[in-house]
Structure formats: structure tokens, C-alpha cells
Design an enzyme around this catalytic site. Structure first.
Site, PDB file in Angstrom:
ATOM      1  N   SER A   1      -7.391  -5.832  -4.367  1.00  0.00           N
ATOM      2  CA  SER A   1      -6.605  -5.253  -3.266  1.00  0.00           C
ATOM      3  C   SER A   1      -7.035  -5.722  -1.887  1.00  0.00           C
ATOM      4  O   SER A   1      -6.403  -5.347  -0.897  1.00  0.00           O
ATOM      5  CB  SER A   1      -6.665  -3.728  -3.326  1.00  0.00           C
ATOM      6  OG  SER A   1      -5.838  -3.248  -4.366  1.00  0.00           O
TER       7      SER A   1
ATOM      8  N   LYS B   1      -4.298  -7.091   0.158  1.00  0.00           N
ATOM      9  CA  LYS B   1      -3.415  -6.292   1.012  1.00  0.00           C
ATOM     10  C   LYS B   1      -3.754  -6.422   2.495  1.00  0.00           C
ATOM     11  O   LYS B   1      -2.953  -6.008   3.337  1.00  0.00           O
ATOM     12  CB  LYS B   1      -3.451  -4.830   0.573  1.00  0.00           C
ATOM     13  CG  LYS B   1      -2.909  -4.620  -0.840  1.00  0.00           C
ATOM     14  CD  LYS B   1      -2.865  -3.141  -1.216  1.00  0.00           C
ATOM     15  CE  LYS B   1      -2.249  -2.942  -2.597  1.00  0.00           C
ATOM     16  NZ  LYS B   1      -3.238  -2.824  -3.662  1.00  0.00           N
TER      17      LYS B   1
ATOM     18  N   SER C   1      -3.875   1.933  -0.253  1.00  0.00           N
ATOM     19  CA  SER C   1      -3.842   0.722  -1.078  1.00  0.00           C
ATOM     20  C   SER C   1      -2.662   0.742  -2.045  1.00  0.00           C
ATOM     21  O   SER C   1      -2.763   0.324  -3.197  1.00  0.00           O
ATOM     22  CB  SER C   1      -5.155   0.557  -1.851  1.00  0.00           C
ATOM     23  OG  SER C   1      -5.309  -0.758  -2.319  1.00  0.00           O
TER      24      SER C   1
ATOM     25  N   LYS D   1     -11.215  -2.895   4.117  1.00  0.00           N
ATOM     26  CA  LYS D   1     -10.455  -2.722   2.870  1.00  0.00           C
ATOM     27  C   LYS D   1     -11.361  -2.816   1.658  1.00  0.00           C
ATOM     28  O   LYS D   1     -12.298  -3.608   1.618  1.00  0.00           O
ATOM     29  CB  LYS D   1      -9.372  -3.809   2.788  1.00  0.00           C
ATOM     30  CG  LYS D   1      -8.350  -3.607   1.686  1.00  0.00           C
ATOM     31  CD  LYS D   1      -7.396  -2.480   2.018  1.00  0.00           C
ATOM     32  CE  LYS D   1      -6.459  -2.165   0.852  1.00  0.00           C
ATOM     33  NZ  LYS D   1      -7.158  -1.512  -0.293  1.00  0.00           N
TER      34      LYS D   1
END
Length: 410
Positions: free
Chosen positions: A94, A97, A157, A259
Site C-alpha cells: 500500500s 497509494k 488505505s 504511509k
């Protein structure tokens, strides 16, 4: 920017992060009136990678971090202060992202998107709810604003949010991946290939620690209006309150992003930014064995970085560095100085030397602000940074007779 109120719920999440797999983003007891509860599965014990010793200019070397790749970068200069396997292409999970959110932020800045634009949730984007997928839990065929979608991507997320905005901006995930790769190329991310906007596993979907640090730096630098979202601890949508998985946001007030990521293939990953006094550092940890480990190793790397490096100012902003010779001008020289303040992040106690390189055969007219050379900072005989030298005044071209005389003398 919307503000979020602190509650005990995300704090409980942070404490539990070391023992639970954060694979589903729900923190609510139930998903929606029509959806059943999603329960987290206990984390499967995975052996920790062997400690990986990195390269650094610091005497004694960098710490050993148990991950497949890691990196420490100075935000201001983009200089890599320490790293191990920084260019190995690995699954980013992720962390992908970050590029998805960055493209949304840049579209908002340019006016291609508006904050209150409505994004439709297609069958493809809709998250059916499983223990292995991160979801914002957007209802099928519903609409959400771009800002809600952006928060769903960054804080929760959400795979559904990422797919929905990809389809909104580019018509499909595949079309959006082309935008992602074009932006990666523009930023200089040379070991990255995106296949989707979510980071769901694909053999061709890769990035590196260096590339992800470059992307994080771009977000902080170019998305200043939206970067505070990365520090938000929770977000509530559709009656479901969910917390940010970045445990450091709850324990270190200097951390303000960015993140987390996790898949079985990618392991536990984390990109973090921390600012202490006048120094901001970016860390990347790829493929360690638990949520606790990625937080602990990031703390180790940040602590080491802030204790071993400091800011240095080789030349004061208003200083005249040198006087450059000018041919065929009403003045024989022009003062050369810095175009902007210049600081470097260097190992503590390291002494710097500077040298100047001027453009040869500089001729009038010279306009104030023209680049006329550069100054290079060195330590122990090795270049560690450079900046441009700028003309500090105008120099008009001399008249014909004076130019002839100067030509003869020259």
C-alpha cells in the site's frame, strides 16, 4: 482542512498494532447495517530478516536494520544519508497509494479536480469486505467527494477509494497506472513500475526504497496544502471510524506522515517523515516481519539520523562569495553570491571547505540574478553539495571605444 477530534479508539489500535495484522481497515464493531462485522486475524509469526547493514558517511557506519531494504534521506537536499539495498525493486504493497494520493493532490492543485467533485463507486471499485483487504467501505454505486476519497486513501488505505478515483481520473485502473508511471518517470523513480493504484500483488508491480523516498519528498514539497492529512489519526465515513495504521503518529509528535503497507509478499513496510528543529528526515523500511518491527526499526533509524547529523551553512546568504571578471562591460567585475539560503545536512562535527567555479569568458551585459557559476562544498576531499552563484548587480555593456580598448588589452 477538516480537523479530527482525538479519541481513545485509535490509541487502542496503536497499542494493539504489534499483535494484530492491520489488513482490514475497520475499527468499528459493524461495517454497515447491511454488512457483517470484519474481524482481524491474529498475526502469523514470520521470522525477522537478517539485520542489514547500510552505507553511510558517518564514522562507524549505519545501524543494522532487519529488513530487505531501507533508507534514510534528508528532505531539504534529497541526499541519501544511509541506506541498504536502496535500488532493489520490491513489492511496495500500500505504499503504492502515495502515488495515487499524490496524483489526486496535483490534480486538485491544477484545477483538474475540485474538492467537492463526486466520485462514483463502480462494481470493480466496491469493496466486498474481507479480512485481507483494506477498505473505506464506500457503498456500491454511491458517490463520495474527492476530499473524502483522498482521506480514505491516505488514512484508511482504502482499496475501494483508490480504485474509484483511478476510474474517475483515467477511466480504468490500467489507464491510471499509466499516469502513475509517467509521474514516476518525471520524478526520477528509476526502479518503479506500477500496475494498479492499490498495491495489490502483481509480479510486475515494484518499487525501491530510494524511489519511495523520492515520492515522499515530492508529496511533502509539492502537496503542502494536503500534506497535513498524512498526520491525521482517524477518519470517519459511512458511520465507520477508522484509525491510521502508522503507530508512530501516536507515540512521536515529530512524525507527520506518511504511509504503511503490508501484503504477505511485501512484508510490513513503512515510509515516515519526522521534523525536529530545522531538520526533516525521511525513512523507508521495506519488508520487515511485523507491524511492531516496522515501527521499532523506523524509530531506530530516526534516532540514529537525528543524533549523527546536523545542519551546516557553508556560506551565509548575503555574503559576496567572489568577484567575477566581466569582459566588455562598464565594470570590470561583478559580485557573485548565493541565489537562496544554502544548508547541508552533514555528519556532526564534520568540517566543510568550499571552492568556486565561475563561467569562463563572462561578457557584458550581465543582468542581476544571472547564474554565473557555482560553489562546491567538500569534506575530506569529497564533494557533498553544491549551489549556484548569482550575479548580484547589473553590468552594462561598454561603449564601442572602451570595448575596442578592452579587446586590445585582452
Amino acid at each position: 482542512m477538516q480537523s479530527t477530534k482525538f479519541s481513545l479508539l485509535p490509541l487502542v489500535f496503536a497499542i494493539a498494532a504489534s499483535t494484530l495484522v492491520p489488513s482490514s481497515t475497520t475499527f468499528a464493531a459493524e461495517r454497515h447495517a447491511a454488512k457483517s462485522a470484519v474481524h482481524k486475524k491474529p498475526a502469523v509469526e514470520v521470522p525477522a530478516p537478517a539485520p542489514l547493514v547500510g552505507q553511510s558517511a558517518v564514522a562507524g557506519g549505519a545501524p543494522a536494520i532487519p529488513a530487505k531494504a531501507w533508507l534514510l534521506m534528508d528532505f531539504d537536499s534529497g541526499e541519501v544519508l544511509a541506506s541498504a539495498n536502496p535500488d532493489e525493486a520490491l513489492p511496495p504493497a500500500s505504499l503504492t497509494k502515495m502515488m495515487t494520493s499524490f496524483l489526486v493532490e496535483q490534480a486538485l492543485r491544477s484545477g483538474k479536480l475540485k474538492k467537492d467533485d463526486l466520485v462514483t463507486v463502480s462494481q470493480n471499485a466496491w469493496c466486498r469486505g474481507s479480512s485481507t483487504e483494506s477498505c473505506m467501505y464506500l457503498p456500491l454505486n454511491s458517490q463520495a467527494t474527492v476530499m473524502d476519497i483522498l482521506r480514505g486513501i491516505v488514512i484508511q488505505s482504502g482499496n475501494d477509494a483508490s480504485k474509484a478515483i483511478a476510474e474517475h481520473m483515467a477511466g480504468s485502473e490500467e489507464g491510471f497506472a499509466k499516469l502513475m508511471n509517467a509521474e514516476a518517470k518525471r520524478l526520477g523513480m528509476t526502479n518503479t513500475n506500477f500496475v494498479n493504484p492499490t498495491g495489490l500483488p502483481d509480479p510486475a508491480h515494484k518499487s525501491s526504497a530510494r524511489d519511495l523516498a523520492i515520492l515522499a519528498r515530492a508529496i511533502i514539497r509539492d502537496s503542502a496544502d494536503y500534506y497535513p492529512i498524512y498526520a491525521e489519526r482517524e477518519f470517519k465515513y459511512n458511520g465507520i471510524k477508522q484509525g491510521n495504521r502508522n503507530a508512530l503518529l501516536y507515540t512521536d509528535p515529530t512524525v507527520d506522515g506518511l504511509k504503511t503497507g503490508h501484503t504477505e509478499e511485501a512484508g510490513y513496510c513503512l515510509v515516515t517523515s519526522s521534523k525536529r528543529n530545522d531538520m526533516r528526515l525521511i525513512t523507508v523500511i521495506l519488508n520487515t516481519n511485523s507491524a511492531k518491527a516496522r515501527a521499532d526499526e523506523t524509530r531506530t533509524l530516526l534516532g540514529w539520523g537525528f543524533s549523527h547529523f546536523e545542519k551546516a551553512t557553508p556560506i551565509q546568504p548575503n555574503a559576496v562569495v567572489t568577484n567575477a571578471k566581466v569582459s566588455f562591460g562598464k565594470a570590470a567585475t561583478v559580485a557573485a553570491g548565493l541565489g537562496s539560503p544554502w544548508t547541508l545536512t552533514v555528519p556532526r562535527g564534520q568540517k566543510l571547505q568550499t571552492s568556486v567555479q565561475l563561467k569562463p569568458d563572462l561578457e557584458a551585459p550581465v543582468t542581476k540574478g544571472t547564474v554565473i557559476g557555482k560553489v562546491i562544498a567538500e569534506s575530506n576531499g569529497k564533494p557533498i553539495g553544491e549551489t549556484l552563484l548569482i550575479a548580484q548587480a547589473d553590468v552594462e555593456r561598454a561603449g564601442f571605444m572602451l570595448r575596442m580598448w578592452q579587446h586590445l588589452v585582452k
